[in-house]
Scaffold this motif. Sequence first.
Motif, PDB file in Angstrom:
ATOM      1  N   ARG A 275       0.854  -1.192   0.000  1.00 49.18           N
ATOM      2  CA  ARG A 275       0.000   0.000   0.000  1.00 49.18           C
ATOM      3  C   ARG A 275       0.891   1.245   0.000  1.00 49.18           C
ATOM      4  N   VAL A 276       0.688   2.073  -1.014  1.00 46.29           N
ATOM      5  CA  VAL A 276       1.455   3.316  -1.130  1.00 46.29           C
ATOM      6  C   VAL A 276       0.473   4.485  -1.092  1.00 46.29           C
ATOM      7  N   GLU A 277       0.712   5.419  -0.231  1.00 49.66           N
ATOM      8  CA  GLU A 277      -0.214   6.547  -0.099  1.00 49.66           C
ATOM      9  C   GLU A 277       0.577   7.856  -0.064  1.00 49.66           C
ATOM     10  N   HIS A 278       0.084   8.863  -0.802  1.00 47.14           N
ATOM     11  CA  HIS A 278       0.681  10.191  -0.691  1.00 47.14           C
ATOM     12  C   HIS A 278      -0.420  11.247  -0.871  1.00 47.14           C
ATOM     13  N   MET A 279      -0.083  12.460  -0.571  1.00 43.56           N
ATOM     14  CA  MET A 279      -1.062  13.553  -0.582  1.00 43.56           C
ATOM     15  C   MET A 279      -0.782  14.496  -1.751  1.00 43.56           C
ATOM     16  N   LEU A 280      -1.865  14.961  -2.382  1.00 46.45           N
ATOM     17  CA  LEU A 280      -1.760  16.036  -3.387  1.00 46.45           C
ATOM     18  C   LEU A 280      -2.029  17.365  -2.685  1.00 46.45           C
ATOM     19  N   ARG A 281      -1.108  18.296  -2.850  1.00 48.22           N
ATOM     20  CA  ARG A 281      -1.232  19.577  -2.147  1.00 48.22           C
ATOM     21  C   ARG A 281      -1.099  20.737  -3.133  1.00 48.22           C
ATOM     22  N   THR A 282      -1.638  21.869  -2.726  1.00 43.89           N
ATOM     23  CA  THR A 282      -1.477  23.103  -3.502  1.00 43.89           C
ATOM     24  C   THR A 282      -0.085  23.656  -3.232  1.00 43.89           C
ATOM     25  N   GLN A 283       0.319  24.668  -3.997  1.00 41.39           N
ATOM     26  CA  GLN A 283       1.643  25.242  -3.810  1.00 41.39           C
ATOM     27  C   GLN A 283       1.814  25.874  -2.436  1.00 41.39           C
ATOM     28  N   ASP A 284       0.712  26.344  -1.853  1.00 38.61           N
ATOM     29  CA  ASP A 284       0.830  26.942  -0.518  1.00 38.61           C
ATOM     30  C   ASP A 284       0.610  25.924   0.607  1.00 38.61           C
ATOM     31  N   GLY A 285       0.563  24.610   0.248  1.00 45.91           N
ATOM     32  CA  GLY A 285       0.476  23.573   1.277  1.00 45.91           C
ATOM     33  C   GLY A 285      -0.902  23.069   1.574  1.00 45.91           C
ATOM     34  N   GLY A 286      -1.920  23.573   0.910  1.00 50.44           N
ATOM     35  CA  GLY A 286      -3.277  23.102   1.153  1.00 50.44           C
ATOM     36  C   GLY A 286      -3.480  21.690   0.618  1.00 50.44           C
ATOM     37  N   THR A 287      -4.313  20.897   1.279  1.00 44.17           N
ATOM     38  CA  THR A 287      -4.535  19.509   0.873  1.00 44.17           C
ATOM     39  C   THR A 287      -5.673  19.427  -0.124  1.00 44.17           C
ATOM     40  N   LEU A 288      -5.382  18.812  -1.279  1.00 44.95           N
ATOM     41  CA  LEU A 288      -6.398  18.627  -2.305  1.00 44.95           C
ATOM     42  C   LEU A 288      -7.010  17.221  -2.247  1.00 44.95           C
ATOM     43  N   ALA A 289      -6.133  16.203  -2.136  1.00 45.27           N
ATOM     44  CA  ALA A 289      -6.634  14.819  -2.152  1.00 45.27           C
ATOM     45  C   ALA A 289      -5.539  13.883  -1.652  1.00 45.27           C
ATOM     46  N   SER A 290      -5.970  12.695  -1.207  1.00 40.13           N
ATOM     47  CA  SER A 290      -5.023  11.624  -0.887  1.00 40.13           C
ATOM     48  C   SER A 290      -5.097  10.594  -1.998  1.00 40.13           C
ATOM     49  N   VAL A 291      -3.936  10.065  -2.389  1.00 38.12           N
ATOM     50  CA  VAL A 291      -3.853   9.084  -3.465  1.00 38.12           C
ATOM     51  C   VAL A 291      -3.277   7.793  -2.883  1.00 38.12           C
ATOM     52  N   THR A 292      -4.018   6.684  -3.061  1.00 31.81           N
ATOM     53  CA  THR A 292      -3.592   5.401  -2.501  1.00 31.81           C
ATOM     54  C   THR A 292      -3.501   4.358  -3.608  1.00 31.81           C
ATOM     55  N   ARG A 293      -2.372   3.642  -3.656  1.00 29.23           N
ATOM     56  CA  ARG A 293      -2.205   2.552  -4.608  1.00 29.23           C
ATOM     57  C   ARG A 293      -1.936   1.274  -3.826  1.00 29.23           C
ATOM     58  N   SER A 294      -2.667   0.197  -4.142  1.00 31.94           N
ATOM     59  CA  SER A 294      -2.486  -1.097  -3.491  1.00 31.94           C
ATOM     60  C   SER A 294      -2.702  -2.165  -4.555  1.00 31.94           C
ATOM     61  N   GLY A 295      -1.613  -2.751  -5.024  1.00 32.30           N
ATOM     62  CA  GLY A 295      -1.720  -3.704  -6.115  1.00 32.30           C
ATOM     63  C   GLY A 295      -2.202  -3.001  -7.364  1.00 32.30           C
ATOM     64  N   LYS A 296      -3.310  -3.496  -7.948  1.00 32.84           N
ATOM     65  CA  LYS A 296      -3.882  -2.884  -9.148  1.00 32.84           C
ATOM     66  C   LYS A 296      -4.872  -1.770  -8.828  1.00 32.84           C
ATOM     67  N   ASN A 297      -5.152  -1.579  -7.572  1.00 34.09           N
ATOM     68  CA  ASN A 297      -6.147  -0.576  -7.170  1.00 34.09           C
ATOM     69  C   ASN A 297      -5.509   0.807  -7.049  1.00 34.09           C
ATOM     70  N   PHE A 298      -6.259   1.813  -7.489  1.00 38.90           N
ATOM     71  CA  PHE A 298      -5.798   3.206  -7.428  1.00 38.90           C
ATOM     72  C   PHE A 298      -6.976   4.049  -6.963  1.00 38.90           C
ATOM     73  N   ARG A 299      -6.809   4.744  -5.840  1.00 41.09           N
ATOM     74  CA  ARG A 299      -7.926   5.501  -5.272  1.00 41.09           C
ATOM     75  C   ARG A 299      -7.507   6.943  -4.996  1.00 41.09           C
TER      76      ARG A 299
END
Length: 329
Positions: A275-299
């Motif tokens: 399971r690999v997870e990271h966050m998408l953020r704006t340039q000023d550090g705001g959180t847009l979304a979390s992205v999770t990959r586990s095997g073939k799944n992408f959320r």
Amino acid sequence: MSPKGRDILKSMVGAVEPARPETPSAPPPHRPSGAVKAMNLSLGRLGEEAAAAKALRESLASGDKVLEIDPSAVEMSFIRDRIPVDKDPEFERLKQSIQESGQQVPILVRPDPIRAGHYQAAYGHRRLRAAAEIGVPVKAVVRKLTDEELILAQGQENGPRVDLSFIERALFARRMDEHGFSREMIAQALATDKPETSRLLQVAQTIDPEIILAIGPAPKVGRPRWLAFAEKFRETGGRKKVQAAIAGAAFQTLESNSRFDVIWKALEEKDAPQRVEHMLRTQDGGTLASVTRSGKNFRITAKSAAFSEFLARRLAGLAAEFEEENEGK
């Protein structure tokens, strides 16, 4: 052994009563019917008594004397062949036999090469331990032995009785190999051929000694399952799985054969997808979304309502762009 034979053996070691079998054979992997089992046990015990009497007669004929020695003055062999267990009913029966009938068969020791008045045991370690726990002297034949002679005596005393389990023999072979003994010497000590010696070493050199000791002697687990276990352990990189199983709260309460089964099942369990997870953020550090990959799944989990609407509008275009890029592949 005939009554006459028991009387001869008793007179040689100063026994009070007829000998009892001190190390009954370990139970076979598959249990036969009651009548066959009883017959096999009887034959095995007669064979053990006859072998012990023969060995004792040979020792005495060669001029060896049976001495009574304080168990605290005798050290175990420098290479252990048995795997200790917490609860050993065979050992408890041995203690009871010695308490009731005395020690019928002496152990074999050599003078300690460094400490005067001390000894090292070649074989008879369970009798030595039993005498120590009971608080009586241990009867022993004292003989000058080289390291090679001690190991040969130790291995050959266990071999004819089929007394050690497969994994105990494998670990004994590994310890001899680590002490620098040749393959020929190891095979001779274990009364086996070179191919079997290689199989024993293959198992014991693949599986960590700490894991083998944690499992114990597993007397009902034979060569085929241990070879398969070693192969699975190597292929799956199963050290972490095995260590996790050993650390389980219930593991220590199990008997040895059941411990092997638990670890075997642990090796068969499939690894969970990484399971690999990271966050998408704006340039000023705001959180847009979390992205999770586990095997073939992408959320993608949007953390912003505005970004969620943005993705919804762009999905159709992204799908079309994907088809365009992968057309003809």
